[in-house]
Enzyme design. Structure first.
Site, short mmCIF file in Angstrom:
data_model
loop_
_atom_site.label_atom_id
_atom_site.label_comp_id
_atom_site.label_asym_id
_atom_site.label_seq_id
_atom_site.Cartn_x
_atom_site.Cartn_y
_atom_site.Cartn_z
N ASP A 1 -3.57 1.89 -27.05
CA ASP A 1 -4.31 1.93 -25.79
C ASP A 1 -4.15 3.29 -25.12
OD1 ASP A 1 -4.17 -1.44 -24.41
OD2 ASP A 1 -5.32 -0.50 -26.01
N PRO B 1 0.83 -1.22 0.00
CA PRO B 1 0.00 0.00 0.00
C PRO B 1 0.86 1.27 0.00
CG PRO B 1 -0.69 -1.51 1.74
CD PRO B 1 0.58 -2.04 1.17
N ARG C 1 0.83 -7.99 -21.58
CA ARG C 1 0.05 -7.71 -22.79
C ARG C 1 0.86 -6.84 -23.76
NH1 ARG C 1 -2.79 -3.01 -23.24
NH2 ARG C 1 -4.55 -4.07 -24.25
N GLU D 1 0.20 -7.72 7.66
CA GLU D 1 0.52 -6.30 7.64
C GLU D 1 1.70 -6.00 6.73
OE1 GLU D 1 -2.60 -5.62 9.49
OE2 GLU D 1 -1.30 -3.92 9.02
N1 LIG Z 1 -0.14 -2.98 -4.42
C1 LIG Z 1 -0.89 -2.87 -3.54
C2 LIG Z 1 -1.88 -2.64 -2.55
C3 LIG Z 1 -2.14 -3.27 -1.33
C4 LIG Z 1 -1.41 -4.35 -0.61
C5 LIG Z 1 -0.26 -4.91 -1.18
C6 LIG Z 1 0.46 -5.87 -0.49
C7 LIG Z 1 0.04 -6.25 0.79
C8 LIG Z 1 0.54 -7.12 1.78
C9 LIG Z 1 -0.32 -7.09 2.86
N2 LIG Z 1 -1.32 -6.24 2.57
C10 LIG Z 1 -2.43 -5.93 3.49
C11 LIG Z 1 -2.21 -4.61 4.12
C12 LIG Z 1 -3.25 -3.70 4.19
C13 LIG Z 1 -3.06 -2.46 4.79
C14 LIG Z 1 -1.83 -2.14 5.33
C15 LIG Z 1 -1.61 -0.79 5.98
N3 LIG Z 1 -1.58 -0.94 7.42
C16 LIG Z 1 -2.89 -1.31 7.97
C17 LIG Z 1 -2.95 -0.73 9.35
C18 LIG Z 1 -1.81 0.26 9.46
C19 LIG Z 1 -1.21 0.33 8.07
C20 LIG Z 1 -0.79 -3.05 5.28
C21 LIG Z 1 -0.98 -4.29 4.66
C22 LIG Z 1 -1.13 -5.70 1.34
C23 LIG Z 1 -1.87 -4.75 0.64
N4 LIG Z 1 -3.23 -2.69 -0.79
N5 LIG Z 1 -3.66 -1.72 -1.63
C24 LIG Z 1 -2.86 -1.66 -2.70
N6 LIG Z 1 -3.00 -0.78 -3.74
#
Ligand SMILES: N#Cc1c(-c2ccc3ccn(Cc4ccc(CN5CCCC5)cc4)c3c2)n[nH]c1N
Length: 244
Positions: free
Chosen positions: A170, A86, A155, A113
Site C-alpha cells: 500500500d 482536533p 487491516r 467541545e
Molecule cells: N481526530 C479528530 C478530529 C476531530 C474531533 C475529535 C474529537 C472530538 C471531540 C469533540 N469534537 C468536536 C470539536 C470540534 C472542534 C473543536 C475545537 N474548538 C471549537 C471552538 C474552539 C475550538 C473541539 C471539539 C471532536 C472533534 N475533529 N477533526 C479531527 N481531525
C-alpha cells in the site's frame, strides 16, 4: 489484538461488524468491544457534559464518567489510550503500523467541545496516552476518527486482509514505493466506453509493468501530492497527465 471503544454513540460502530473487520472479529482474530459511556453515569439523566470553566462556547465532557469507564475497561491491564482530538498529533500510516503491534488499544471518543483535560492526565498516570488527529478539518466528535484509525490499524494485522501482500505494497506505507500514492488500476473488460486498458499491462512483461506503474505513481503523486515528492516541474508531466 483487543480494542475497546468508549462513546456516547455506540451504534456509530456498527460498521465494525461488516466486511473484513467483521470477519476478523467473528473468527476471533480481533476482539473489539464497544462501550456506552453513559453506563458510567449515575444520575437520572445520564449526564456526561457540563458548561466549561472560564466560559466559552458549548459544553465539556465531565471527567467522572470517563474516569470510571477507563478504570473498569482497562482494569489494570497494559493498554494504550488513544484520544482523537482536533488538537492532536497527526495520525499517519507509520502510526497505524506502530499501533498494529500493540496488544490492547482503548479509544476514547469525545463529543461537544472535548473531554475534561484531567481525564487524559489521570489516565497517563497508569498507561500511555496519545492525543491524535486524523486531519485538518473539524468533526463533531471522535467516532469517525476512531473508525478511520481502527480500520487503518487492523487491516495491517496478519490474516485480517487475507492478502498481506496488498497491505505491504500500500502507498503511504513506510515500505512499498517510497512515499508515492498509488497509480491507476484496471480490470476486465479490456475496452470500456472507448477506453482501453494500457497495453503494457497486457504485455506480460513484469519489468515493463513495474516501470510503468512507478512512472504513473510518480506522476499522480506530483500532481496530487507534491508535498510527498517535492515540487516536480510541470514540464515533467505531459499534457495528458495534467488533465486527469
Ligand atoms: N481526530 C479528530 C478530529 C476531530 C474531533 C475529535 C474529537 C472530538 C471531540 C469533540 N469534537 C468536536 C470539536 C470540534 C472542534 C473543536 C475545537 N474548538 C471549537 C471552538 C474552539 C475550538 C473541539 C471539539 C471532536 C472533534 N475533529 N477533526 C479531527 N481531525
Amino acid at each position: 489484538m483487543r480494542i475497546d471503544i468508549i462513546s456516547i454513540f455506540p451504534d456509530y460502530f456498527a460498521p465494525l461488524d461488516l466486511s473484513l473487520i467483521g470477519r476478523a472479529r467473528a473468527s476471533g482474530l480481533l476482539d473489539v468491544r464497544v462501550h456506552d459511556l453513559r453506563s458510567w453515569t449515575h444520575d437520572r439523566h445520564n449526564t456526561v457534559d457540563d458548561t466549561p470553566y472560564g466560559g466559552g462556547p458549548g459544553m465539556v465532557m465531565k471527567p467522572e464518567p470517563w474516569g470510571e469507564a477507563l478504570d473498569e475497561v482497562v482494569a489494570g491491564a497494559p493498554a494504550r489510550l488513544i484520544l482523537p482530538t482536533p488538537s492532536g498529533r497527526p495520525f499517519r500510516q507509520a502510526d497505524a503500523e506502530r499501533l498494529a503491534g500493540e496488544e490492547r488499544l482503548v479509544f476514547g471518543c469525545g463529543r461537544y467541545e472535548g473531554i475534561d483535560s484531567r481525564v487524559a492526565a489521570d489516565a497517563a498516570l497508569r498507561m500511555p496516552v496519545e492525543e491524535v488527529s486524523i486531519g485538518d478539518y473539524v468533526l463533531n466528535g471522535g467516532e469517525s476518527a476512531t473508525l478511520v484509525m481502527v480500520e487503518a490499524i487492523t487491516r495491517l494485522l496478519p490474516g485480517v486482509l487475507g492478502n498481506t501482500e496488498s497491505a505491504v505494497q500500500d502507498s503511504f506505507a513506510s515500505g512499498g514505493m517510497e512515499n508515492l500514492v498509488e497509480g491507476p488500476v484496471y480490470t476486465k473488460p479490456v475496452m470500456w466506453r472507448d477506453q482501453e486498458v494500457p497495453p503494457v499491462l497486457l504485455s506480460g512483461n513484469h519489468g515493463a509493468v513495474d516501470r510503468w506503474r512507478r512512472d504513473q505513481a510518480l506522476r499522480k503523486t506530483a500532481r496530487n501530492r507534491p508535498d510527498l515528492v517535492g515540487a516536480m516541474p510541470e514540464e515533467a508531466l505531459d499534457r495528458r497527465d495534467r488533465e486527469v
